[in-house]
Design an enzyme around this catalytic site. Structure first.
Site, mmCIF file in Angstrom:
data_model
loop_
_atom_site.group_PDB
_atom_site.id
_atom_site.type_symbol
_atom_site.label_atom_id
_atom_site.label_comp_id
_atom_site.label_asym_id
_atom_site.label_seq_id
_atom_site.Cartn_x
_atom_site.Cartn_y
_atom_site.Cartn_z
ATOM 1 N N GLY A 238 0.797 -1.228 0.000
ATOM 2 C CA GLY A 238 0.000 0.000 0.000
ATOM 3 C C GLY A 238 0.824 1.270 0.000
ATOM 4 O O GLY A 238 0.489 2.202 -0.695
ATOM 5 N N THR A 467 3.269 -6.558 5.603
ATOM 6 C CA THR A 467 4.385 -6.217 6.476
ATOM 7 C C THR A 467 4.592 -7.209 7.607
ATOM 8 O O THR A 467 5.606 -7.157 8.281
ATOM 9 C CB THR A 467 4.133 -4.828 7.082
ATOM 10 O OG1 THR A 467 2.787 -4.804 7.567
ATOM 11 C CG2 THR A 467 4.292 -3.735 6.047
ATOM 12 N N ASN A 633 10.184 -9.433 15.534
ATOM 13 C CA ASN A 633 10.472 -10.468 14.545
ATOM 14 C C ASN A 633 11.599 -9.964 13.649
ATOM 15 O O ASN A 633 11.357 -9.241 12.684
ATOM 16 C CB ASN A 633 9.209 -10.762 13.730
ATOM 17 C CG ASN A 633 9.411 -11.861 12.704
ATOM 18 O OD1 ASN A 633 10.544 -12.282 12.423
ATOM 19 N ND2 ASN A 633 8.326 -12.321 12.124
ATOM 20 N N PRO A 634 12.848 -10.312 13.987
ATOM 21 C CA PRO A 634 13.978 -9.743 13.247
ATOM 22 C C PRO A 634 13.921 -10.013 11.743
ATOM 23 O O PRO A 634 14.358 -9.186 10.947
ATOM 24 C CB PRO A 634 15.198 -10.441 13.857
ATOM 25 C CG PRO A 634 14.747 -11.012 15.141
ATOM 26 C CD PRO A 634 13.264 -11.217 15.062
ATOM 27 N N GLN A 640 11.504 -5.218 6.288
ATOM 28 C CA GLN A 640 10.886 -3.895 6.169
ATOM 29 C C GLN A 640 11.935 -2.821 5.893
ATOM 30 O O GLN A 640 11.742 -1.946 5.062
ATOM 31 C CB GLN A 640 10.117 -3.541 7.446
ATOM 32 C CG GLN A 640 8.753 -4.170 7.515
ATOM 33 C CD GLN A 640 7.885 -3.742 6.350
ATOM 34 O OE1 GLN A 640 7.556 -2.576 6.197
ATOM 35 N NE2 GLN A 640 7.526 -4.692 5.505
ATOM 36 N N GLY A 704 7.396 0.719 15.572
ATOM 37 C CA GLY A 704 7.164 0.217 14.217
ATOM 38 C C GLY A 704 8.426 0.287 13.383
ATOM 39 O O GLY A 704 9.369 1.007 13.703
ATOM 40 N N VAL A 705 8.463 -0.461 12.301
ATOM 41 C CA VAL A 705 9.633 -0.466 11.427
ATOM 42 C C VAL A 705 9.272 -0.228 9.959
ATOM 43 O O VAL A 705 10.124 -0.326 9.097
ATOM 44 C CB VAL A 705 10.412 -1.802 11.533
ATOM 45 C CG1 VAL A 705 11.130 -1.892 12.861
ATOM 46 C CG2 VAL A 705 9.490 -2.998 11.320
ATOM 47 N N GLY A 706 8.019 0.126 9.684
ATOM 48 C CA GLY A 706 7.578 0.213 8.291
ATOM 49 C C GLY A 706 8.153 1.394 7.526
ATOM 50 O O GLY A 706 8.347 1.317 6.319
ATOM 51 N N GLU A 707 8.403 2.504 8.209
ATOM 52 C CA GLU A 707 8.742 3.727 7.487
ATOM 53 C C GLU A 707 10.141 4.263 7.762
ATOM 54 O O GLU A 707 10.743 4.911 6.907
ATOM 55 C CB GLU A 707 7.675 4.797 7.802
ATOM 56 C CG GLU A 707 6.389 4.450 7.093
ATOM 57 C CD GLU A 707 5.140 5.073 7.691
ATOM 58 O OE1 GLU A 707 4.598 5.980 7.084
ATOM 59 O OE2 GLU A 707 4.695 4.618 8.767
HETATM 60 MO MO1 MOS Z 1 1.936 4.824 5.948
HETATM 61 S S1 MOS Z 1 2.375 6.352 4.617
HETATM 62 O O1 MOS Z 1 1.256 5.671 7.224
HETATM 63 O O2 MOS Z 1 0.898 3.787 5.097
#
Ligand code: MOS
Length: 740
Positions: A238, A467, A633-634, A640, A704-707
């Protein structure tokens, strides 16, 4: 370099690398993505997009399209049931970036804006009919000018007197940066399958937030929320453009309701460039004043972003600026420039990612001006608190990231002179940048069911955008219950489940920790009550206050030998299951003045190779050190960060949407022409986590590690490019001709 903690060592599931629990479903093709859903009698819808970017619709002739085989309807303005405009409220997490419903008026404000909808028995018939709709326009010249100027600006953050301090500073930097529009290109395009059934409506959706989607679309259609269900079980990613509904979803739903049949609407790749958001173009001016020893005395960050004609989307480029470095005098201002382009939206690390390109490039330029090592410059300006908010950091370990990254990369061997470092006949350049991304929790609820066969089901109306949310939820429940991850069933992506938040802001994992643990505790209390009251249980007749539930077992307090597992007790009670629910308030949007400034941090070290003879630039190595609290979860977390680094290579070197000044059309609206990095562009990526649990955020200390991995990466690359070539790249994406 792990921080000593009391609990980390005793955990058996959390902190262990774990492949995605839903992985087999995906690789065997069993996982049903939104567009995979089909129903008897289902029709296909294809929108007709405007071929101008500014003007009005003069006429729409649907006569030919209506006669075509399989066509059920051609909808244009006034032909479809009402879709109303709602008032979005970000603070209430009731949100949509583009509140104007499709087909709302005859004004065209961007290329690709929906002007009609063709519905037919097959996709091919619907596409042919959409192409046969004849629309004539009164067109104006669109404004898609990439040079941005704001009519007015807003002060986003201020302390001290930045102008006076800048004027008096012995060393100054005053530079402009620009970043071209970037378009989200998840492999899965946006899709809606709308299934009306009597007075209820089910929407299979590509959604990063099913609850918000349900609330917004139900209200836009004037339907009671409890008669609308939104399902999003698997997403082909996404990047933020599926956080909030876009106008094709209520459009498909209204068509399905009007025709009383299921309708599938799947956007094409070109449509992804029109009507479902993008990271808008930004222009930023950075002014930094410093003493000769490198101590910052003034920091000014003025940015402008493009937005659509109707909506004031702010790309919050100053998000990280007030807290990155210690500086007594600072001003951040924000401005908007209206363009005939669709409404922008969040894209991975919105605000901070473009903002840190500017700040971390400017810090590099300052380091060169000072003749100072850029790592040392950052260490020298490390703040003791968030000077923007006047709050202590919940946990900040940027220094450790810089030191660890430098050590792993071999930074001490760097010769600071431009083009001074060679290897195998090519010039190498080394660059560094720091990064930051906010850490917070949304309001969240979860339920648990403990079953007599030793399995459990954990549920929340959250999403897994690819993710690892399924896996994280299974890990959390397995850890607390003392059972194997394989014994945990995870249910998510369905508004029939207990409410959960967006998969956004890298906040979901942190948001789930407390609700899941509370749900399990509440199931444990019920189990204890049943075990004491029921016949046949090992605890029959005992006082519930004398028992405890821990590790999935009930035991008499201080007598671990009495422990019995939840499934053994349920079997003894001849009860199939016991359930519990849990809820926790979030910190975002904030309900009260926060006690801490909560962010993740990190440092990227990049090597590029440069061959001027053939103008060949490659990113040849990246080492990133990330402070994102405890890593649950390494395997998934490293993935990510690696994915974000790849996206950073794209941002620095490739990605950019170009608009035709004549008709406002995105000219490279395909995956052939919108260039993203491929395997050959991506070198070995080395990711390290410093792992200091952020226990102010949740009991596990997980952020979090997404961004965070995308923030700063483009600057580290262009800083390395400067070191290799002597050319300062201030406009992204870099063009090879800039280096010649
Ligand atoms: Mo993220 S840009 O908050 O999906």
């Amino acid at each position: 370099m792990s921080a000593a903690t009391t609990t980390a060592g005793s955990m058996t599931v959390i902190g262990k690398g774990r492949p995605r629990v839903e992985g087999p479903l995906k690789v065997t093709g069993t996982a049903q993505y939104t567009a995979d859903h089909s129903f008897p009698g289902m029709l296909y819808a294809v929108p007709v997009g405007a071929t101008i970017a500014s003007g009005t619709i003069a006429s729409i002739d649907t006569a030919r399209a209506r006669q075509m085989p399989g066509v059920r309807a051609i909808f244009k303005r006034g032909d479809l049931g009402k879709i109303v405009r709602i008032t979005p409220d970000f603070m209430a997490m009731y949100y949509v970036d583009e509140p104007r419903p499709a087909l709302d008026d005859d004004v065209v404000r961007y290329y690709g804006q929906y002007v009609a909808l063709a519905v037919a028995d097959t996709f091919e018939q619907a596409k042919a009919a959409a192409d046969a709709v004849a629309v004539s326009y009164k067109a104006d010249t669109p404004n898609v000018d990439p040079r941005l100027e704001a009519k007015q600006t807003t002060v986003a953050s201020e302390r001290g007197d930045a102008d006076t301090a800048f004027a008096g500073a012995p060393v100054t930097i005053d530079v402009h940066y620009g970043i071209t529009t970037e378009t989200h290109n998840p492999i899965e395009t946006h899709a809606t399958v709308a299934v009306p059934d009597g007075d209820t409506l089910t929407l299979y959706e590509t959604s990063q937030g099913v609850v918000n989607h349900r609330n917004v679309v139900a209200d836009m259609l004037g339907l009671p929320r409890d008669r609308v269900r939104v399902i999003s079980k698997f997403l082909g990613s996404g990047f933020g453009n599926k956080l909030f509904p876009w106008s094709q979803s209520p459009l498909a739903a209204a068509a399905a309701i009007a025709l009383k049949q299921p309708v599938k609407l799947v956007l094409s790749r070109p449509m992804m460039f029109h009507s479902v958001g993008h990271r808008p173009r930004t222009e930023q001016r950075m002014r930094i004043g410093a003493k000769r020893d490198g101590k910052l005395v003034s920091l000014r960050h003025d940015y402008v972003n493009a937005t659509s004609i109707l909506d004031d989307y702010v790309e919050n480029c100053g998000e990280a600026t007030p807290h990155m470095y210690s500086v007594p005098n600072l001003r951040v201002t924000s401005g908007l420039a209206k363009r005939n382009i669709g409404t922008p939206t969040s894209m991975r690390g919105p605000g901070a990612v473009p903002g840190l390109f500017a700040l971390e490039s400017a810090m590099d330029e300052l380091a060169i001006e000072l003749g100072m090592d850029p790592v040392q410059l950052r260490l020298h300006n490390e703040p003791n608190l968030d000077e923007g908010l006047g709050l202590p950091f919940s946990s900040r370990h940027l220094k450790e990231c810089l030191s660890l990254g430098a050590a792993k990369f071999g930074w001490s061997k760097r010769d600071a002179k431009v083009a001074a470092m060679k290897r195998d006949g090519v010039t190498i350049g080394w660059g560094v940048a720091a990064c930051s991304w906010l850490a917070a929790r949304f309001d969240c609820t979860a339920t648990i069911e403990l079953r007599d066969n030793g399995s459990a089901r954990v549920a929340s109306a959250v999403q897994d955008i690819g993710t690892g949310t399924y896996t994280a939820m299974a890990q959390m429940a397995a850890e607390i219950l003392g059972i194997e991850v394989e014994k945990v069933e995870v249910a998510l992506g369905d508004t029939d489940l207990t409410p959960g938040p967006l998969s956004g802001g890298s906040m979901l994992t942190a948001s789930l920790v407390a609700p899941i643990s509370r749900a399990i505790a509440s199931a444990g209390e019920k189990l204890i009550a049943a075990a004491c009251a029921g016949k046949g249980s090992p605890f029959s007749g005992k006082n519930p206050g004398d028992l405890r539930f821990s590790g999935g077992r009930v035991a008499v307090k201080d007598d671990s030998r009495s422990a019995a597992t939840f499934d053994a007790i349920l079997r003894a009670l001849k009860t199939a299951s016991v359930s519990g629910d849990g809820a926790a308030d979030g910190t975002f949007p904030p309900k009260e003045k926060p006690r801490f400034s909560s962010h993740s941090f990190g440092a990227h070290f990049v090597e590029v190779t440069w061959q001027p003879e053939i103008a060949r630039l490659r990113v040849s190595r990246i080492v990133s050190a990330i402070d994102a609290g405890r890593i649950l979860n390494p395997l998934a977390a490293r993935n990510q960060i690696e994915g974000a680094l790849v996206m950073g290579i794209g941002m620095a070197l490739f990605e950019g949407t170009e608009y035709d000044p004549r008709n406002g059309a995105p000219m490279n609206a395909s995956l052939a022409d919108y260039v993203v990095p491929v395997n050959a562009d991506v070198p070995a990526l080395e990711v390290h986590f410093v792992e200091f649990p952020d226990l102010n955020l949740n009991a596990l200390g997980a952020r979090g590690v997404g961004e965070i991995g995308l923030a700063g990466t483009a600057a580290a690359i262009t800083n390395a490019v400067y070191h290799a070539t002597g050319v300062r790249v201030r406009e992204l994406p870099l063009r090879i001709e800039d280096l010649l």
